[in-house]
Motif scaffolding. Structure first.
Motif, PDB file in Angstrom:
ATOM      1  N   ASP A  91       0.820  -1.220   0.000  1.00  0.00           N
ATOM      2  CA  ASP A  91       0.000   0.000   0.000  1.00  0.00           C
ATOM      3  C   ASP A  91       0.849   1.262   0.000  1.00  0.00           C
ATOM      4  O   ASP A  91       0.412   2.294  -0.496  1.00  0.00           O
ATOM      5  N   GLU A  92       2.053   1.199   0.541  1.00  0.00           N
ATOM      6  CA  GLU A  92       2.914   2.373   0.674  1.00  0.00           C
ATOM      7  C   GLU A  92       3.694   2.686  -0.595  1.00  0.00           C
ATOM      8  O   GLU A  92       4.364   3.720  -0.666  1.00  0.00           O
ATOM      9  N   HIS A  93       3.656   1.800  -1.576  1.00  0.00           N
ATOM     10  CA  HIS A  93       4.420   2.035  -2.798  1.00  0.00           C
ATOM     11  C   HIS A  93       3.902   3.297  -3.477  1.00  0.00           C
ATOM     12  O   HIS A  93       2.693   3.523  -3.569  1.00  0.00           O
ATOM     13  N   TRP A  94       4.790   4.148  -3.973  1.00  0.00           N
ATOM     14  CA  TRP A  94       4.403   5.431  -4.559  1.00  0.00           C
ATOM     15  C   TRP A  94       3.430   5.279  -5.725  1.00  0.00           C
ATOM     16  O   TRP A  94       2.618   6.158  -5.993  1.00  0.00           O
ATOM     17  N   ALA A  95       3.472   4.163  -6.444  1.00  0.00           N
ATOM     18  CA  ALA A  95       2.610   3.977  -7.610  1.00  0.00           C
ATOM     19  C   ALA A  95       1.423   3.061  -7.335  1.00  0.00           C
ATOM     20  O   ALA A  95       0.706   2.681  -8.258  1.00  0.00           O
ATOM     21  N   TYR A  96       1.185   2.729  -6.084  1.00  0.00           N
ATOM     22  CA  TYR A  96       0.117   1.788  -5.726  1.00  0.00           C
ATOM     23  C   TYR A  96      -1.220   2.191  -6.349  1.00  0.00           C
ATOM     24  O   TYR A  96      -1.902   1.380  -6.969  1.00  0.00           O
ATOM     25  N   ASP A  97      -1.619   3.437  -6.191  1.00  0.00           N
ATOM     26  CA  ASP A  97      -2.916   3.896  -6.698  1.00  0.00           C
ATOM     27  C   ASP A  97      -3.003   3.795  -8.220  1.00  0.00           C
ATOM     28  O   ASP A  97      -4.043   3.431  -8.765  1.00  0.00           O
ATOM     29  N   PHE A  98      -1.914   4.119  -8.903  1.00  0.00           N
ATOM     30  CA  PHE A  98      -1.898   4.042 -10.362  1.00  0.00           C
ATOM     31  C   PHE A  98      -2.010   2.592 -10.829  1.00  0.00           C
ATOM     32  O   PHE A  98      -2.783   2.275 -11.743  1.00  0.00           O
ATOM     33  N   ILE A  99      -1.231   1.733 -10.210  1.00  0.00           N
ATOM     34  CA  ILE A  99      -1.254   0.312 -10.563  1.00  0.00           C
ATOM     35  C   ILE A  99      -2.640  -0.266 -10.275  1.00  0.00           C
ATOM     36  O   ILE A  99      -3.210  -0.991 -11.091  1.00  0.00           O
ATOM     37  N   CYS A 100      -3.199   0.097  -9.132  1.00  0.00           N
ATOM     38  CA  CYS A 100      -4.515  -0.382  -8.731  1.00  0.00           C
ATOM     39  C   CYS A 100      -5.580   0.048  -9.737  1.00  0.00           C
ATOM     40  O   CYS A 100      -6.433  -0.747 -10.144  1.00  0.00           O
ATOM     41  N   SER A 101      -5.538   1.295 -10.141  1.00  0.00           N
ATOM     42  CA  SER A 101      -6.522   1.827 -11.081  1.00  0.00           C
ATOM     43  C   SER A 101      -6.487   1.091 -12.413  1.00  0.00           C
ATOM     44  O   SER A 101      -7.520   0.697 -12.953  1.00  0.00           O
ATOM     45  N   LEU A 102      -5.292   0.887 -12.950  1.00  0.00           N
ATOM     46  CA  LEU A 102      -5.174   0.217 -14.244  1.00  0.00           C
ATOM     47  C   LEU A 102      -5.462  -1.275 -14.149  1.00  0.00           C
ATOM     48  O   LEU A 102      -6.035  -1.856 -15.067  1.00  0.00           O
ATOM     49  N   ALA A 103      -5.094  -1.892 -13.031  1.00  0.00           N
ATOM     50  CA  ALA A 103      -5.380  -3.313 -12.842  1.00  0.00           C
ATOM     51  C   ALA A 103      -6.887  -3.537 -12.737  1.00  0.00           C
ATOM     52  O   ALA A 103      -7.419  -4.519 -13.270  1.00  0.00           O
TER      53      ALA A 103
END
Length: 139
Positions: A91-103
């Motif tokens: 969850d703390e990874h800087w790109a978590y939200d971006f990866i989550c959105s595209l996944a």
């Protein structure tokens, strides 16, 4: 229109001699660099933003996480929290939200072992698969 812009940005990235992620004024990029005008244009459009230390790092390859951010920006996606199944993206990874959105939109995938490998260099074939999925085509 979004698909056309995304396609043009993607082609620019694929055929650029430099990698992506920059800002208007970079300590390691000058107007004499081959990629300067492309970097400036992508920065002016807000597609790329550089590194926190004010550099562009033109010799560095683009990672899978950076690609996720670029695609979200190009698609005007805010990124969103969710439940990522990838074992190597906390969850703390800087790109978590971006990866989550595209996944969540099934535009990106992980590997068979349950990982995403966000810090690995993205390959041309991986990038093209994301691009093809983004513009609405399947396998």
């Amino acid at each position: 229109m979004k698909k056309i812009i995304l396609f043009l940005v993607s082609i620019s990235i694929l055929f650029s001699t430099c990698t992506v992620f920059a800002e208007t004024m970079y300590t390691d990029l000058t107007p004499d660099d081959d990629c300067y005008k492309h970097v400036k244009r992508l920065t002016d459009f807000g597609f790329i933003s550089g590194y926190e230390d004010g550099t562009y790092k033109p010799e560095r390859y683009v990672t899978r996480a950076e690609t996720a951010k670029l695609m979200c920006v190009a698609l005007n996606e805010q990124g969103g929290k969710g439940n990522l199944e990838f074992t190597d993206v906390p969850d703390e990874h800087w790109a978590y939200d971006f990866i989550c959105s595209l996944a969540a939109k099934r535009l990106i995938e992980g590997y068979d072992d349950g990982t995403f490998r966000p810090d690995d260099t993205i390959t041309y074939s991986e990038f093209l698969k994301i691009l093809v999925s983004t513009i609405g085509y399947g396998d």
